[in-house]
Design a protein around this motif. Structure first.
Motif, PDB file in Angstrom:
ATOM      1  N   LEU A 209      -6.544  13.348  48.578  1.00 14.22           N
ATOM      2  CA  LEU A 209      -5.150  12.918  48.637  1.00 14.22           C
ATOM      3  C   LEU A 209      -5.066  11.407  48.494  1.00 14.22           C
ATOM      4  O   LEU A 209      -5.687  10.679  49.275  1.00 14.22           O
ATOM      5  N   THR A 210      -4.300  10.944  47.508  1.00 10.39           N
ATOM      6  CA  THR A 210      -4.067   9.512  47.307  1.00 10.39           C
ATOM      7  C   THR A 210      -2.603   9.194  47.567  1.00 10.39           C
ATOM      8  O   THR A 210      -1.706   9.858  47.047  1.00 10.39           O
ATOM      9  N   ILE A 211      -2.377   8.166  48.382  1.00  9.61           N
ATOM     10  CA  ILE A 211      -1.036   7.602  48.552  1.00  9.61           C
ATOM     11  C   ILE A 211      -1.015   6.328  47.727  1.00  9.61           C
ATOM     12  O   ILE A 211      -1.661   5.340  48.068  1.00  9.61           O
ATOM     13  N   ASP A 212      -0.284   6.370  46.619  1.00  8.32           N
ATOM     14  CA  ASP A 212      -0.343   5.293  45.626  1.00  8.32           C
ATOM     15  C   ASP A 212       0.902   4.428  45.708  1.00  8.32           C
ATOM     16  O   ASP A 212       2.003   4.852  45.362  1.00  8.32           O
ATOM     17  N   GLN A 213       0.725   3.189  46.161  1.00  3.75           N
ATOM     18  CA  GLN A 213       1.821   2.232  46.195  1.00  3.75           C
ATOM     19  C   GLN A 213       1.770   1.248  45.030  1.00  3.75           C
ATOM     20  O   GLN A 213       2.585   0.341  44.954  1.00  3.75           O
ATOM     21  N   VAL A 214       0.789   1.426  44.140  1.00 10.45           N
ATOM     22  CA  VAL A 214       0.573   0.475  43.054  1.00 10.45           C
ATOM     23  C   VAL A 214       1.022   1.044  41.716  1.00 10.45           C
ATOM     24  O   VAL A 214       1.775   0.416  40.975  1.00 10.45           O
ATOM     25  N   SER A 215       0.542   2.228  41.353  1.00  9.77           N
ATOM     26  CA  SER A 215       0.879   2.883  40.089  1.00  9.77           C
ATOM     27  C   SER A 215       0.601   1.944  38.920  1.00  9.77           C
ATOM     28  O   SER A 215      -0.438   1.300  38.876  1.00  9.77           O
ATOM     29  N   GLY A 216       1.552   1.809  37.967  1.00 13.91           N
ATOM     30  CA  GLY A 216       1.360   0.899  36.847  1.00 13.91           C
ATOM     31  C   GLY A 216       0.032   1.117  36.148  1.00 13.91           C
ATOM     32  O   GLY A 216      -0.378   2.243  35.869  1.00 13.91           O
ATOM     33  N   VAL A 228     -10.810  17.249  41.606  1.00 13.48           N
ATOM     34  CA  VAL A 228     -10.150  18.366  40.949  1.00 13.48           C
ATOM     35  C   VAL A 228      -9.241  19.032  41.982  1.00 13.48           C
ATOM     36  O   VAL A 228      -9.642  19.253  43.124  1.00 13.48           O
ATOM     37  N   LEU A 229      -7.995  19.285  41.600  1.00 14.63           N
ATOM     38  CA  LEU A 229      -6.956  19.807  42.493  1.00 14.63           C
ATOM     39  C   LEU A 229      -6.526  18.779  43.543  1.00 14.63           C
ATOM     40  O   LEU A 229      -5.951  19.133  44.574  1.00 14.63           O
ATOM     41  N   GLY A 230      -6.812  17.504  43.277  1.00 13.95           N
ATOM     42  CA  GLY A 230      -6.349  16.463  44.176  1.00 13.95           C
ATOM     43  C   GLY A 230      -4.843  16.279  44.082  1.00 13.95           C
ATOM     44  O   GLY A 230      -4.188  16.761  43.151  1.00 13.95           O
ATOM     45  N   ARG A 231      -4.293  15.585  45.070  1.00 11.19           N
ATOM     46  CA  ARG A 231      -2.868  15.259  45.070  1.00 11.19           C
ATOM     47  C   ARG A 231      -2.714  13.740  45.067  1.00 11.19           C
ATOM     48  O   ARG A 231      -3.424  13.037  45.785  1.00 11.19           O
ATOM     49  N   ILE A 232      -1.783  13.261  44.259  1.00  7.10           N
ATOM     50  CA  ILE A 232      -1.434  11.838  44.223  1.00  7.10           C
ATOM     51  C   ILE A 232       0.052  11.736  44.507  1.00  7.10           C
ATOM     52  O   ILE A 232       0.869  12.311  43.780  1.00  7.10           O
ATOM     53  N   VAL A 233       0.406  11.018  45.569  1.00  8.68           N
ATOM     54  CA  VAL A 233       1.808  10.826  45.922  1.00  8.68           C
ATOM     55  C   VAL A 233       2.209   9.411  45.519  1.00  8.68           C
ATOM     56  O   VAL A 233       1.689   8.431  46.039  1.00  8.68           O
ATOM     57  N   ASN A 234       3.115   9.324  44.558  1.00  3.53           N
ATOM     58  CA  ASN A 234       3.572   8.052  44.011  1.00  3.53           C
ATOM     59  C   ASN A 234       4.684   7.503  44.909  1.00  3.53           C
ATOM     60  O   ASN A 234       5.845   7.885  44.798  1.00  3.53           O
ATOM     61  N   VAL A 235       4.291   6.598  45.807  1.00  2.89           N
ATOM     62  CA  VAL A 235       5.231   6.023  46.772  1.00  2.89           C
ATOM     63  C   VAL A 235       5.805   4.697  46.276  1.00  2.89           C
ATOM     64  O   VAL A 235       6.955   4.367  46.544  1.00  2.89           O
ATOM     65  N   GLY A 236       4.998   3.908  45.573  1.00  3.18           N
ATOM     66  CA  GLY A 236       5.435   2.587  45.142  1.00  3.18           C
ATOM     67  C   GLY A 236       4.898   2.243  43.772  1.00  3.18           C
ATOM     68  O   GLY A 236       3.966   2.878  43.271  1.00  3.18           O
ATOM     69  N   ASP A 256      -1.914  17.431  41.329  1.00  3.61           N
ATOM     70  CA  ASP A 256      -0.506  17.409  41.713  1.00  3.61           C
ATOM     71  C   ASP A 256      -0.074  15.948  41.789  1.00  3.61           C
ATOM     72  O   ASP A 256      -0.520  15.213  42.676  1.00  3.61           O
ATOM     73  N   TYR A 257       0.788  15.511  40.881  1.00  3.38           N
ATOM     74  CA  TYR A 257       1.277  14.126  40.854  1.00  3.38           C
ATOM     75  C   TYR A 257       2.717  14.160  41.349  1.00  3.38           C
ATOM     76  O   TYR A 257       3.607  14.664  40.668  1.00  3.38           O
ATOM     77  N   ILE A 258       2.941  13.638  42.549  1.00  2.00           N
ATOM     78  CA  ILE A 258       4.199  13.843  43.267  1.00  2.00           C
ATOM     79  C   ILE A 258       4.924  12.510  43.428  1.00  2.00           C
ATOM     80  O   ILE A 258       4.372  11.560  43.979  1.00  2.00           O
ATOM     81  N   GLY A 259       6.133  12.432  42.953  1.00  2.00           N
ATOM     82  CA  GLY A 259       6.937  11.222  43.114  1.00  2.00           C
ATOM     83  C   GLY A 259       7.860  11.337  44.316  1.00  2.00           C
ATOM     84  O   GLY A 259       8.474  12.378  44.539  1.00  2.00           O
ATOM     85  N   VAL A 260       7.942  10.277  45.101  1.00  2.00           N
ATOM     86  CA  VAL A 260       8.845  10.275  46.254  1.00  2.00           C
ATOM     87  C   VAL A 260       9.653   8.978  46.277  1.00  2.00           C
ATOM     88  O   VAL A 260       9.165   7.919  45.891  1.00  2.00           O
ATOM     89  N   THR A 261      10.886   9.080  46.728  1.00  4.15           N
ATOM     90  CA  THR A 261      11.756   7.931  46.945  1.00  4.15           C
ATOM     91  C   THR A 261      12.864   8.368  47.876  1.00  4.15           C
ATOM     92  O   THR A 261      13.192   9.567  47.953  1.00  4.15           O
ATOM     93  N   PHE A 262      13.449   7.417  48.595  1.00  2.44           N
ATOM     94  CA  PHE A 262      14.599   7.719  49.433  1.00  2.44           C
ATOM     95  C   PHE A 262      15.911   7.587  48.648  1.00  2.44           C
ATOM     96  O   PHE A 262      16.962   8.012  49.124  1.00  2.44           O
ATOM     97  N   ARG A 263      15.852   7.012  47.457  1.00  2.00           N
ATOM     98  CA  ARG A 263      17.070   6.673  46.731  1.00  2.00           C
ATOM     99  C   ARG A 263      17.895   7.887  46.331  1.00  2.00           C
ATOM    100  O   ARG A 263      19.110   7.817  46.235  1.00  2.00           O
TER     101      ARG A 263
END
Length: 323
Positions: A209-216, A228-236, A256-263
């Motif tokens: 599981l990766t919490i990604d605040q960088v992306s780009g 394999v079958l990892g999850r990446i949560v795109n926070v920032g 699983d590439y998951i985008g999250v935002t409060f907007r």
């Protein structure tokens, strides 16, 4: 009241009316307001959902004393010490939906400490547990770990039984401090060998599981480091809002590439996020197990200087305005 508003020239301190709470809202006399990266995006003129635009009051989290409550508010009363997320926190008074409010935890010695917590707790519990589906023993990577939310992510991962916890920062001094918050290994994402280092630290499997605040520009390397079958949560998106994306690598690893935002979340969804966090980890907040270091404080009138300090990326932990 005094407030820091967005203007065509940047942040400006102005006199504005004290907001009136709606039936579902709480009015708080603000004592301290935490800074967040999204504040910089708003100040630069990029709209943050319905929160941006000239004349809007900046600030997404704060702590202080309840001054008034709407008729539909079920939990809080005037005089309560609270910490909140919402909009308009760089001000002497701010309103927010009651479901975005928490009592100030016993471990917080001051409103300044309390103001560091709301967004970090809500964002990272939602990213790690709800969207990331962290299971005990899994490896976790926190990209951009020296910010307040990044440090909170490390601590929540450790609290919830993660196995190997990896964390990244480009600054050697900040990397050296990540172990204090529970990181097993601090990596430099500007080092070409960091992906292989992450794989070695996870026994060759890659990160669960990766919490990604960088992306780009780091997006493809982050996928290379994933299992394999990892999850990446795109926070920032500190590394950029767009970049090349290796769709074949994404498919091969079945990530699983998951985008999250409060907007784009409704009031009800945000209430549920805050309630889930409080139900799951509030004891660790109350006793101080989950806490954040304060890098520096500025008076409200120096909000522009505070944001410049954050923009320079020289801070470790939270920058806070005092009111």
């Amino acid at each position: 009241m005094k407030a820091v508003v967005l203007s065509d020239e940047g942040l400006a301190v102005r006199e504005v009316p004290v907001p009136e709470p709606k039936p579902n809202e709480i009015l708080v006399k603000v004592a301290a307001s935490g800074l967040n990266r999204a504040d910089l995006i708003m100040a630069a003129g990029r709209p943050h959902g319905s929160l941006g635009g000239a004349g809007a009051i900046a600030g997404l989290e704060w702590a202080g004393e309840v001054a008034a409550v709407g008729a539909e508010v079920p939990e809080f009363r005037p005089g309560d010490q609270v910490m909140c997320s919402g909009a308009g926190g760089y001000a002497e008074y701010a309103v927010t939906d009651w479901g975005r409010v928490c009592p100030v935890p016993k471990a917080a010695a001051s409103p300044v400490e309390a103001a560091t917590l709301p967004i970090a707790l809500q964002t990272m519990h939602d990213a790690l547990i709800t969207n990331g589906r962290l299971a005990k023993g899994e490896s976790v990577l926190i990209q951009g770990a020296s910010s307040g939310v990044g440090l909170m992510a490390i601590q929540i991962a450790r609290l919830k039984g993660a196995g190997t916890v990896l964390a990244t920062s480009r600054d050697s001094g900040r990397r050296a401090r990540l172990a204090e918050f529970g990181a097993d290994l601090a990596l430099d994402p500007s080092d070409p060998g960091w992906v292989e280092q992450a794989r070695e630290a996870t026994g060759g499997k890659g990160v669960d599981l990766t919490i990604d605040q960088v992306s780009g520009g780091l997006a493809n390397q982050t996928m290379q480091a994933a299992a394999v079958l990892g999850r990446i949560v795109n926070v920032g998106r500190l590394g950029g809002f767009t970049a090349e994306f290796d769709f074949d690598l994404h498919a091969l690893k079945r990530i699983d590439y998951i985008g999250v935002t409060f907007r784009t979340r409704s009031v009800e969804e945000v209430r549920a996020i805050n309630a889930a966090m409080r139900a799951d980890i509030w004891e660790a907040v109350e006793d101080g197990t989950l806490s954040l270091p304060i890098d520096r404080t500025f008076p409200l009138e120096q909000a522009a200087e505070a944001q410049a300090h954050m923009r320079a990326n020289a801070h470790f932990g939270k920058v806070v305005l005092t009111v």
